[in-house]
Motif scaffolding. Structure first.
Motif, PDB file in Angstrom:
ATOM      1  N   ALA A  88       1.315 -16.712  -5.817  1.00  0.00           N
ATOM      2  CA  ALA A  88      -0.136 -16.773  -5.644  1.00  0.00           C
ATOM      3  C   ALA A  88      -0.678 -15.460  -5.109  1.00  0.00           C
ATOM      4  O   ALA A  88      -1.882 -15.306  -4.966  1.00  0.00           O
ATOM      5  N   HIS A  89       0.168 -14.501  -4.787  1.00  0.00           N
ATOM      6  CA  HIS A  89      -0.246 -13.222  -4.246  1.00  0.00           C
ATOM      7  C   HIS A  89       0.467 -12.100  -4.995  1.00  0.00           C
ATOM      8  O   HIS A  89       1.574 -12.273  -5.505  1.00  0.00           O
ATOM      9  N   ALA A  90      -0.191 -10.946  -5.028  1.00  0.00           N
ATOM     10  CA  ALA A  90       0.511  -9.759  -5.495  1.00  0.00           C
ATOM     11  C   ALA A  90       1.584  -9.393  -4.471  1.00  0.00           C
ATOM     12  O   ALA A  90       1.480  -9.739  -3.298  1.00  0.00           O
ATOM     13  N   THR A  91       2.596  -8.680  -4.908  1.00  0.00           N
ATOM     14  CA  THR A  91       3.664  -8.272  -4.000  1.00  0.00           C
ATOM     15  C   THR A  91       3.794  -6.753  -4.011  1.00  0.00           C
ATOM     16  O   THR A  91       3.384  -6.088  -4.968  1.00  0.00           O
ATOM     17  N   ILE A  92       4.346  -6.227  -2.938  1.00  0.00           N
ATOM     18  CA  ILE A  92       4.573  -4.783  -2.825  1.00  0.00           C
ATOM     19  C   ILE A  92       5.933  -4.473  -3.432  1.00  0.00           C
ATOM     20  O   ILE A  92       6.961  -4.963  -2.958  1.00  0.00           O
ATOM     21  N   LEU A  93       5.941  -3.670  -4.480  1.00  0.00           N
ATOM     22  CA  LEU A  93       7.195  -3.338  -5.149  1.00  0.00           C
ATOM     23  C   LEU A  93       7.899  -2.162  -4.479  1.00  0.00           C
ATOM     24  O   LEU A  93       9.112  -2.182  -4.289  1.00  0.00           O
ATOM     25  N   GLU A  94       7.147  -1.128  -4.130  1.00  0.00           N
ATOM     26  CA  GLU A  94       7.761   0.038  -3.500  1.00  0.00           C
ATOM     27  C   GLU A  94       6.675   0.888  -2.843  1.00  0.00           C
ATOM     28  O   GLU A  94       5.484   0.767  -3.175  1.00  0.00           O
ATOM     29  N   ASP A 147       2.437  14.485   2.422  1.00  0.00           N
ATOM     30  CA  ASP A 147       0.989  14.682   2.333  1.00  0.00           C
ATOM     31  C   ASP A 147       0.295  13.529   1.611  1.00  0.00           C
ATOM     32  O   ASP A 147      -0.933  13.483   1.557  1.00  0.00           O
ATOM     33  N   THR A 148       1.099  12.583   1.062  1.00  0.00           N
ATOM     34  CA  THR A 148       0.508  11.460   0.318  1.00  0.00           C
ATOM     35  C   THR A 148       1.366  10.218   0.516  1.00  0.00           C
ATOM     36  O   THR A 148       2.599  10.298   0.538  1.00  0.00           O
ATOM     37  N   LEU A 149       0.706   9.088   0.681  1.00  0.00           N
ATOM     38  CA  LEU A 149       1.375   7.787   0.661  1.00  0.00           C
ATOM     39  C   LEU A 149       1.057   7.106  -0.665  1.00  0.00           C
ATOM     40  O   LEU A 149      -0.108   7.013  -1.053  1.00  0.00           O
ATOM     41  N   THR A 150       2.097   6.627  -1.339  1.00  0.00           N
ATOM     42  CA  THR A 150       1.927   5.928  -2.612  1.00  0.00           C
ATOM     43  C   THR A 150       2.544   4.546  -2.497  1.00  0.00           C
ATOM     44  O   THR A 150       3.703   4.414  -2.080  1.00  0.00           O
ATOM     45  N   VAL A 151       1.778   3.529  -2.851  1.00  0.00           N
ATOM     46  CA  VAL A 151       2.250   2.147  -2.800  1.00  0.00           C
ATOM     47  C   VAL A 151       2.049   1.518  -4.172  1.00  0.00           C
ATOM     48  O   VAL A 151       0.945   1.561  -4.722  1.00  0.00           O
ATOM     49  N   ARG A 152       3.110   0.940  -4.711  1.00  0.00           N
ATOM     50  CA  ARG A 152       3.032   0.273  -6.017  1.00  0.00           C
ATOM     51  C   ARG A 152       3.078  -1.241  -5.804  1.00  0.00           C
ATOM     52  O   ARG A 152       3.975  -1.755  -5.137  1.00  0.00           O
ATOM     53  N   PHE A 153       2.112  -1.947  -6.393  1.00  0.00           N
ATOM     54  CA  PHE A 153       2.033  -3.398  -6.294  1.00  0.00           C
ATOM     55  C   PHE A 153       2.467  -4.043  -7.616  1.00  0.00           C
ATOM     56  O   PHE A 153       2.572  -3.358  -8.643  1.00  0.00           O
ATOM     57  N   PRO A 181      -5.643   6.705 -11.398  1.00  0.00           N
ATOM     58  CA  PRO A 181      -6.471   6.552 -12.600  1.00  0.00           C
ATOM     59  C   PRO A 181      -5.708   6.007 -13.799  1.00  0.00           C
ATOM     60  O   PRO A 181      -6.301   5.359 -14.674  1.00  0.00           O
ATOM     61  N   ASN A 182      -4.394   6.237 -13.830  1.00  0.00           N
ATOM     62  CA  ASN A 182      -3.588   5.786 -14.963  1.00  0.00           C
ATOM     63  C   ASN A 182      -2.893   4.447 -14.728  1.00  0.00           C
ATOM     64  O   ASN A 182      -2.297   3.903 -15.644  1.00  0.00           O
ATOM     65  N   ASP A 183      -2.955   3.956 -13.487  1.00  0.00           N
ATOM     66  CA  ASP A 183      -2.262   2.704 -13.172  1.00  0.00           C
ATOM     67  C   ASP A 183      -2.975   2.018 -12.007  1.00  0.00           C
ATOM     68  O   ASP A 183      -2.791   2.408 -10.852  1.00  0.00           O
ATOM     69  N   PRO A 184      -3.794   0.995 -12.285  1.00  0.00           N
ATOM     70  CA  PRO A 184      -4.548   0.337 -11.207  1.00  0.00           C
ATOM     71  C   PRO A 184      -3.695  -0.479 -10.250  1.00  0.00           C
ATOM     72  O   PRO A 184      -4.226  -1.057  -9.315  1.00  0.00           O
ATOM     73  N   SER A 185      -2.388  -0.535 -10.471  1.00  0.00           N
ATOM     74  CA  SER A 185      -1.518  -1.227  -9.532  1.00  0.00           C
ATOM     75  C   SER A 185      -0.900  -0.272  -8.513  1.00  0.00           C
ATOM     76  O   SER A 185      -0.081  -0.684  -7.700  1.00  0.00           O
ATOM     77  N   ARG A 244      -6.617  -6.201  -1.944  1.00  0.00           N
ATOM     78  CA  ARG A 244      -6.798  -7.506  -2.590  1.00  0.00           C
ATOM     79  C   ARG A 244      -6.509  -7.356  -4.075  1.00  0.00           C
ATOM     80  O   ARG A 244      -6.927  -6.385  -4.710  1.00  0.00           O
ATOM     81  N   ASP A 245      -5.764  -8.339  -4.617  1.00  0.00           N
ATOM     82  CA  ASP A 245      -5.406  -8.263  -6.024  1.00  0.00           C
ATOM     83  C   ASP A 245      -6.613  -8.569  -6.898  1.00  0.00           C
ATOM     84  O   ASP A 245      -7.580  -9.196  -6.480  1.00  0.00           O
ATOM     85  N   ARG A 246      -6.558  -8.118  -8.116  1.00  0.00           N
ATOM     86  CA  ARG A 246      -7.674  -8.277  -9.039  1.00  0.00           C
ATOM     87  C   ARG A 246      -7.761  -9.696  -9.593  1.00  0.00           C
ATOM     88  O   ARG A 246      -8.836 -10.149  -9.992  1.00  0.00           O
ATOM     89  N   GLU A 247      -6.641 -10.416  -9.598  1.00  0.00           N
ATOM     90  CA  GLU A 247      -6.618 -11.742 -10.225  1.00  0.00           C
ATOM     91  C   GLU A 247      -7.474 -12.746  -9.470  1.00  0.00           C
ATOM     92  O   GLU A 247      -8.339 -13.398 -10.044  1.00  0.00           O
ATOM     93  N   ASP A 248      -7.247 -12.898  -8.156  1.00  0.00           N
ATOM     94  CA  ASP A 248      -8.010 -13.899  -7.411  1.00  0.00           C
ATOM     95  C   ASP A 248      -8.410 -13.431  -6.010  1.00  0.00           C
ATOM     96  O   ASP A 248      -8.771 -14.243  -5.165  1.00  0.00           O
ATOM     97  N   LEU A 249      -8.304 -12.117  -5.769  1.00  0.00           N
ATOM     98  CA  LEU A 249      -8.782 -11.514  -4.515  1.00  0.00           C
ATOM     99  C   LEU A 249      -8.013 -11.982  -3.290  1.00  0.00           C
ATOM    100  O   LEU A 249      -8.529 -11.928  -2.175  1.00  0.00           O
ATOM    101  N   HIS A 250      -6.781 -12.436  -3.455  1.00  0.00           N
ATOM    102  CA  HIS A 250      -5.961 -12.753  -2.293  1.00  0.00           C
ATOM    103  C   HIS A 250      -5.563 -11.460  -1.585  1.00  0.00           C
ATOM    104  O   HIS A 250      -5.254 -10.452  -2.218  1.00  0.00           O
ATOM    105  N   GLU A 251      -5.545 -11.537  -0.254  1.00  0.00           N
ATOM    106  CA  GLU A 251      -5.223 -10.356   0.541  1.00  0.00           C
ATOM    107  C   GLU A 251      -3.723 -10.083   0.523  1.00  0.00           C
ATOM    108  O   GLU A 251      -2.912 -11.004   0.617  1.00  0.00           O
ATOM    109  N   VAL A 252      -3.376  -8.808   0.403  1.00  0.00           N
ATOM    110  CA  VAL A 252      -1.982  -8.365   0.461  1.00  0.00           C
ATOM    111  C   VAL A 252      -1.878  -7.350   1.591  1.00  0.00           C
ATOM    112  O   VAL A 252      -2.566  -6.327   1.584  1.00  0.00           O
TER     113      VAL A 252
END
Length: 593
Positions: free
Chosen positions: A37-43, A57-63, A92-96, A117-125
Motif C-alpha cells: 500500500a506504500h512506495a518503498t525505498i529501493l536505494e 554534494d548530492t543525495l539521491t534516493v530511488r523509490f 527529470p528522466n525518472d520521477p521515482s 508521497r507516492d503518486r498513486e495514492d499520496l501515502h507518506e513514505v
C-alpha cells in the motif's frame, strides 16, 4: 431442486472451482513481488550506514514508484549543520528518483531525513540515511521509519468491504437462496440492506479520498485538489457505474423486464446477471488499483486473487449477515442456514486460500511475519479467521443463529478491520525490520566555580566526531568583566585536544570536531576575563554507542512457499464440498419394478 437444475448448479460450481484452482496455481508459480500500500525505498546514495572519505554534494534516493514533486520534505538531522529544510527535486528522466543538493559538510556523522508521497495514492513514505565523513568518524545505520497510523482511511476501507459484502449477500440471496420471495417483510429487509450496502460502498470510497486529502496537511481544498489527480479518484466513476449494476438485482420491482432469462430455457435472469457483473467489477476495480498498476506492471494472477478474496469474503460475511437480518423472527432461520451453508463455506475457502496467496506476496520471511506492523496484523487476522472457521463448522450442522452471529461478529469487527488496517500499513520487506537503535538520551554536564557556570552537551553523543554545545555565563550582576576567551581541553586516552572559543553575548559557543571515545570524557575550561585571574573548571560528558535491539523472533526463514502450499491446500477443500453438494442435489434413482 430438480435433477436438471441440480446438475446445472453442480456444473457451474465445478467450472468455477477449476478456474479458481488454476488462478491460484498460476499465481503461486509466479515470482514473488512486493505488492504494498506504500512506495518503498529501493536505494540511496550515499547508502545508509556508510563511511566516506569526502563529503558528498548530492543525495539521491530511488523509490519503487513515481513520487509527487509537490510533497517533498528533506532536512538535516546532523548537529554540525543547520536543520533547515533542504530543497529536493525529481530526476527529470525518472520521477521515482529524488535528488537533493547538499551544502558543504565537514567531518563527522551526518543524518538526513526525507518524507515524500507516492503518486498513486499520496501515502507518506519516510526514510533516513546516515553517513560519516572522515577517517576517524563512525557510521551508524538509521532506525527504520514506519508510516504513521491512518485510522480514518482504515475505517473508510472497512466500510467499503462491509458494503460490498452486504451487496454480495443480497444478490446471492435474491438469485438463489431466498425461500420465500413473496414475503413482504423479507423483501423490505432485503431492500433496506441493498440501500445500506450501496451507501456504505460509496461512503467508503469517498472516505478513502477524504482521508488522504486530510492527511496531506495542506488544507481541505488543496488536499482534495491533489487527491483528485490520483488513480483512485479516476476510478470513482467506474465504481459508481458498477454499483449501479447491482441495484436492479437487489430491487425486485425495478424494471420488470429485467426478469427475462438470459437464454431460452435458462434460469439466469438479466437482473441476476447485472448483479453479478456489478459485484465482480467492484471487486476487480478495487483489486486492480494497487501501486503496480501505475507502472503498467500489474500481475493478472495477483489481481484475480485479490478479486477472489473480496468476493469470497463477501459470500462468507454477506450471506451470514443477510440471513441473520432477513430471517429474524420468521421461523425459517434454520432452514435458511441449511440453504446457504455450502455457499458460505465455499466463500470461506476462497477467502482463506486467496488470502494466504496474497500474504505470500507481502510477508516473505518469518521475521517479517512477527517483526513488522503488516506481519503482526496478518498474524492476528489469521488467528481470527481460524476462530471464525471453527464457529462456522460449529453451526454448520446445527444451524444455530447465536453461533452464526458470533461468527459474523468476528469477521466484521476483527478480520475485515485488520484487513483494512493492513491496506494502509507499511510494507513487510526485509529492510523494514532492521534492528533499530535504542534512543540515546543526550545529557548535559554542568560545572560551577565562583560566579562562573559552564554547561556542556555533546551532540550527537555517540563515539566519534561530536560538537560540544557550550554555555558559559557569569552569575554576578554587574559582571566583574566580560569573558574574552575560553581554552577548552579534552583529556582522552589518545591524548589531549585543545580549542579556543569566544562566547557570544549570551555566553554560547560551539566546539566542533571533538573526537570522543565511548564513555566518559573530561573537559577542562580556562575562562579568561579582562583584569581578572583565569578561572579553571572541569566537567565530564559521556557518549554511548547505540545498542541495537532485536525482536524475539529474528529468524529469516522463508515463508513464501509455506503460504502458497497452504493456499493450494485450502483451495482443494472445494472439491469435497462440491462433491457433497452434488450428492445432495442428485435425486435418488427410482427402484426397479
Amino acid at each position: 431442486m430438480s435433477a436438471a437444475v441440480g446438475s446445472a448448479v453442480v456444473g457451474v460450481a465445478r467450472r468455477t472451482s477449476r478456474v479458481l484452482l488454476a488462478v491460484l496455481a498460476i499465481a503461486a508459480m509466479l515470482p514473488a513481488s512486493s505488492v504494498s500500500a506504500h512506495a518503498t525505498i529501493l536505494e540511496s546514495s550515499p547508502a545508509d550506514g556508510t563511511l566516506l572519505t569526502e563529503a558528498p554534494d548530492t543525495l539521491t534516493v530511488r523509490f519503487s514508484e513515481p513520487i509527487r514533486s509537490d510533497f517533498i520534505d528533506v532536512r538535516f538531522l546532523s548537529t554540525s549543520l543547520d536543520t533547515a529544510p533542504l530543497m529536493g527535486s525529481l530526476d527529470p528522466n525518472d520521477p521515482s528518483v529524488l535528488i537533493v543538493p547538499l551544502p558543504p559538510m565537514g567531518d563527522g556523522l551526518h543524518q538526513i531525513a526525507f518524507q515524500v508521497r507516492d503518486r498513486e495514492d499520496l501515502h507518506e513514505v519516510r526514510g533516513r540515511t546516515s553517513f560519516a565523513v572522515g577517517k576517524n568518524a563512525v557510521a551508524i545505520p538509521s532506525a527504520p521509519s514506519n508510516p504513521a497510523a491512518q485510522p480514518f482511511e482504515t475505517t473508510a476501507r472497512w466500510m467499503f468491504a462491509i458494503g460490498l459484502a452486504l451487496l454480495v449477500g443480497v444478490v446471492v440471496t435474491r438469485t438463489r437462496h431466498l425461500t420465500d420471495v413473496a414475503d413482504e417483510v423479507t423483501n423490505r429487509r432485503l431492500v433496506g440492506l441493498t440501500w445500506l450496502g450501496g451507501a456504505t460502498v460509496v461512503l467508503g470510497r469517498l472516505g478513502v479520498l477524504l482521508a488522504r486529502a486530510l492527511d496531506l496537511g495542506v488544507g481541505l481544498g488543496d488536499g482534495v485538489s491533489a487527491v483528485l489527480k490520483t488513480s483512485d479518484a479516476v476510478r470513482l466513476p467506474i465504481t459508481l457505474a458498477a454499483l449501479a449494476c447491482t441495484l436492479p438485482a437487489c430491487l425486485p420491482k425495478l424494471v420488470p423486464s429485467l426478469d427475462a432469462t438470459v437464454r431460452d430455457g435458462g434460469k439466469l435472469t438479466i437482473r441476476a446477471l447485472l448483479g453479478w457483473v456489478g459485484i465482480v467489477w467492484l471487486a476487480v476495480i478495487t483489486a486492480w488499483g494497487d501501486h503496480a498498476a501505475l507502472l503498467g506492471a500489474v500481475e493478472p494472477a495477483v489481481a484475480l486473487a485479490k478479486t477472489a478474496h473480496f468476493i469470497g469474503l463477501g459470500l462468507w460475511i454477506g450471506l451470514l449477515v443477510v440471513t441473520l437480518v432477513v430471517q429474524r423472527g420468521t421461523g425459517r432461520m434454520s432452514r435458511a442456514f441449511a440453504d446457504i451453508s455450502d455457499t458460505a463455506m465455499a466463500g470461506a475457502i476462497v477467502a482463506v486460500s486467496s488470502g494466504l496467496l496474497l500474504g505470500s506476496r507481502m510477508v516473505v520471511s518469518l521475521t517479517g511475519m512477527f517483526a513488522t506492523v503488516f506481519g503482526q496484523l496478518l498474524s492476528v487476522k489469521v488467528a481470527l479467521v481460524a476462530v471464525a472457521v471453527v464457529l462456522g463448522l460449529a453451526h454448520r450442522k446445527g444451524h444455530r443463529p447465536r453461533i452464526a452471529a458470533a461468527e459474523a461478529g468476528v469477521l466484521i469487527l476483527g478480520v475485515v478491520v485488520l484487513g483494512a488496517a493492513m491496506a494502509t500499513a507499511g510494507p513487510a520487506t526485509d529492510d523494514a525490520y532492521r534492528a533499530a537503535p535504542t534512543e540515546i538520551q543526550v545529557k548535559s554536564a554542568t560545572a560551577e566555580l565562583g560566579d562562573i557556570i559552564v554547561r556542556a552537551q555533546p551532540i550527537p553523543a555517540v563515539p566519534g566526531a561530536n560538537d560540544l554545545d557550550l554555555l558559559i555565563v557569569q552569575t554576578r550582576r554587574p559582571v566583574l568583566a566580560p569573558i574574552t576567551t575560553v581554552l577548552v581541553t579534552a583529556h582522552t586516552a589518545s591524548g589531549a585536544q585543545e580549542w579556543t572559543v569566544v562566547p557570544d553575548e549570551r555566553g554560547g559557543a560551539v566546539v566542533s570536531g571533538a573526537n570522543l571515545p565511548d564513555g566518559p570524557t573530561t573537559f577542562a575550561f580556562a575562562v579568561s576575563r579582562e583584569d581578572v585571574p583565569v578561572e579553571n573548571l572541569s566537567l565530564t560528558v559521556s557518549t554511548r554507542t547505540p545498542r541495537y535491539f532485536h525482536p524475539e523472533i529474528v529468524s529469516s526463514a522463508r515463508l513464501v512457499w509455506v503460504l502458497r502450499i497452504g493456499a493450494v491446500l485450502a483451495a482443494l477443500l472445494l472439491v469435497p464440498l462440491i462433491l457433497g453438494h452434488r450428492r445432495r442435489s442428485t435425486p435418488p434413482s427410482a427402484p426397479p419394478r
